[in-house]
Design an enzyme around this catalytic site. Structure first.
Site, PDB file in Angstrom:
ATOM      1  CG  HIS A 120      72.107  26.473  79.924  1.00 42.03           C
ATOM      2  ND1 HIS A 120      72.272  26.118  78.611  1.00 42.03           N
ATOM      3  CD2 HIS A 120      71.731  27.785  79.890  1.00 42.03           C
ATOM      4  CE1 HIS A 120      72.012  27.146  77.825  1.00 42.03           C
ATOM      5  NE2 HIS A 120      71.681  28.178  78.567  1.00 42.03           N
ATOM      6  CG  ASP A 147      72.527  23.894  75.117  1.00 43.88           C
ATOM      7  OD1 ASP A 147      73.253  22.882  75.139  1.00 43.88           O
ATOM      8  OD2 ASP A 147      71.891  24.300  76.104  1.00 43.88           O
ATOM      9  CG  HIS A 149      72.402  18.969  75.676  1.00 41.68           C
ATOM     10  ND1 HIS A 149      73.634  19.549  75.910  1.00 41.68           N
ATOM     11  CD2 HIS A 149      72.592  17.628  75.698  1.00 41.68           C
ATOM     12  CE1 HIS A 149      74.540  18.592  76.058  1.00 41.68           C
ATOM     13  NE2 HIS A 149      73.941  17.426  75.930  1.00 41.68           N
ATOM     14  CG  ASP A 151      69.166  22.845  78.044  1.00 37.82           C
ATOM     15  OD1 ASP A 151      69.570  21.675  78.160  1.00 37.82           O
ATOM     16  OD2 ASP A 151      69.933  23.824  78.055  1.00 37.82           O
ATOM     17  CG  HIS A 164      72.072  20.800  83.444  1.00 41.61           C
ATOM     18  ND1 HIS A 164      73.416  20.657  83.186  1.00 41.61           N
ATOM     19  CD2 HIS A 164      71.556  19.537  83.403  1.00 41.61           C
ATOM     20  CE1 HIS A 164      73.698  19.374  82.977  1.00 41.61           C
ATOM     21  NE2 HIS A 164      72.593  18.694  83.109  1.00 41.61           N
ATOM     22  CG  ASP A 254      75.524  24.709  77.442  1.00 38.47           C
ATOM     23  OD1 ASP A 254      76.691  24.276  77.496  1.00 38.47           O
ATOM     24  OD2 ASP A 254      74.570  24.173  78.034  1.00 38.47           O
ATOM     25  CG  ASP A 256      76.685  21.616  76.023  1.00 39.44           C
ATOM     26  OD1 ASP A 256      76.034  22.213  75.151  1.00 39.44           O
ATOM     27  OD2 ASP A 256      76.143  21.147  77.051  1.00 39.44           O
ATOM     28  CD  GLU A 299      75.869  23.275  82.044  1.00 39.34           C
ATOM     29  OE1 GLU A 299      76.788  22.591  82.546  1.00 39.34           O
ATOM     30  OE2 GLU A 299      74.668  23.181  82.414  1.00 39.34           O
TER      31      GLU A 299
END
Length: 330
Positions: A120, A147, A149, A151, A164, A254, A256, A299
């Site tokens: 990412h 996402d 996360h 980030d 990332h 992403d 995830d 990702e």
């Protein structure tokens, strides 16, 4: 009662949202690197998506698909942290510059870029290119960031030093200046232009950074409490109809974001993400706006996948972004 008038096949097809996808011309851009990640394998993501027949899937909807193959860049040195607390910074900068240049070239050519990552960190390059394009064309930029996360880390507070974990902060003018300046302006994107959906793993300091930058965030609690439909209505407010005519919608997806029970093939899984139907609704509502103009898919790590099932799921979801639906709606 009068009999209904005959309906021409062409009239039916013209109203089908799947046929409307034929108006799009897209370019697949492979960016095969895991230089910003903590685990190896995301470098194989672009080819896993090709094995899952992403290009052919889009072409079935009449989309004009070009695949320019994979960009070239430096190898992953698996290096230690540098003096600024980051790993593989020079290599990450080189890959982001390559991604920026490739995405910008496709936008200038009037095509929709689909960046196939890679990790990412590459969104710093792709979204910087989109921001540059929007400034030149006078469009308003809206970024949806799907996402687990945030980030939003900075070099000095990153727990891992992996790049990332910092692209949102970089795009908002924080962190290393060469990354923040890729678009030709700092910041490339203002915090309120970014809407993050699906967060469920946010570092303590990141929480304060999110608040300071003014990001719009719908974490998993918001999705649980309100439902995906209400969350997406808020995230997409103002994009449909005449008021959204000058909006360029960028989606940074992403893998995830998805619950690991349905998407195991990614390097930083977090339990409790959106399920299959929630993810499909998310993509279908984005498609309904008609504003999607650029896309990151990042990702995907086939080394951690099971018979490429995550890549196949991603292709299924991307089909929904381009209008696949059970019925004609609207």
């Amino acid at each position: 009662m009068n009999a209904p008038s005959p309906i021409q096949k062409e009239e039916l097809l013209a109203q089908d949202p799947q046929v409307l996808a034929a108006q799009k011309a897209v370019t697949l851009i492979g960016v095969p690197t895991d230089v910003g990640a903590g685990r190896l394998g995301a470098a194989m993501g672009p080819d896993a998506l090709r094995v899952a027949q992403l290009g052919r899937a889009l072409a079935r909807f009449g989309v004009d698909v070009q695949d320019i193959g994979n960009l070239a860049g430096p190898p992953n040195p698996r290096g230690p942290r540098d003096a600024h607390g980051l790993r593989n910074y020079a290599e990450c900068l080189a890959w982001n510059q390559a991604a920026h240049d490739a995405v910008y070239a496709q936008l200038q050519a009037g095509r929709m870029p689909i960046m196939l990552g890679g990790d990412h960190t590459l969104a710093t390059g792709s979204i910087s290119a989109v921001a540059r394009h929007c400034r030149a064309s006078g469009q308003r930029l809206r970024v949806l960031w799907l996402d687990a996360h945030a980030d939003c880390n900075l070099p000095e507070i990153s727990p891992t030093g992996n790049l990332h974990g910092i692209p949102v902060a970089s795009l908002c003018g924080q962190g290393p200046e060469p990354l923040a300046a890729l678009s030709g302006a700092i910041p490339a994107v203002q915090g309120p232009q970014i809407c993050q959906i699906g967060l469920r793993s946010v570092d303590a300091v990141e929480k304060r950074i999110i608040q300071r930058l003014g990001l719009e965030v719908f974490d998993m609690r918001a999705i649980d409490e309100q439902g995906m439909r209400a969350v997406m209505q808020q995230a997409l407010a103002g994009l449909s109809g005449p008021e959204g005519a000058d909006v360029h919608l960028h989606l940074s997806f992403d893998v995830d974001f998805l619950d690991p029970e349905i998407a195991p093939g990614t390097g930083t899984t977090v339990r409790g993400g959106p399920n299959y139907r929630e993810a499909q609704l998310c993509m279908e509502m984005i498609a309904d706006t008609g504003r999607l103009a650029s896309l990151d898919i990042v990702e995907l790590n086939p080394a951690l996948d099971i018979r490429n099932q995550t890549a196949e799921l991603v292709v299924d979801l991307v089909e929904s972004l381009f209008g696949k639906s059970t019925l004609v709606r609207g």
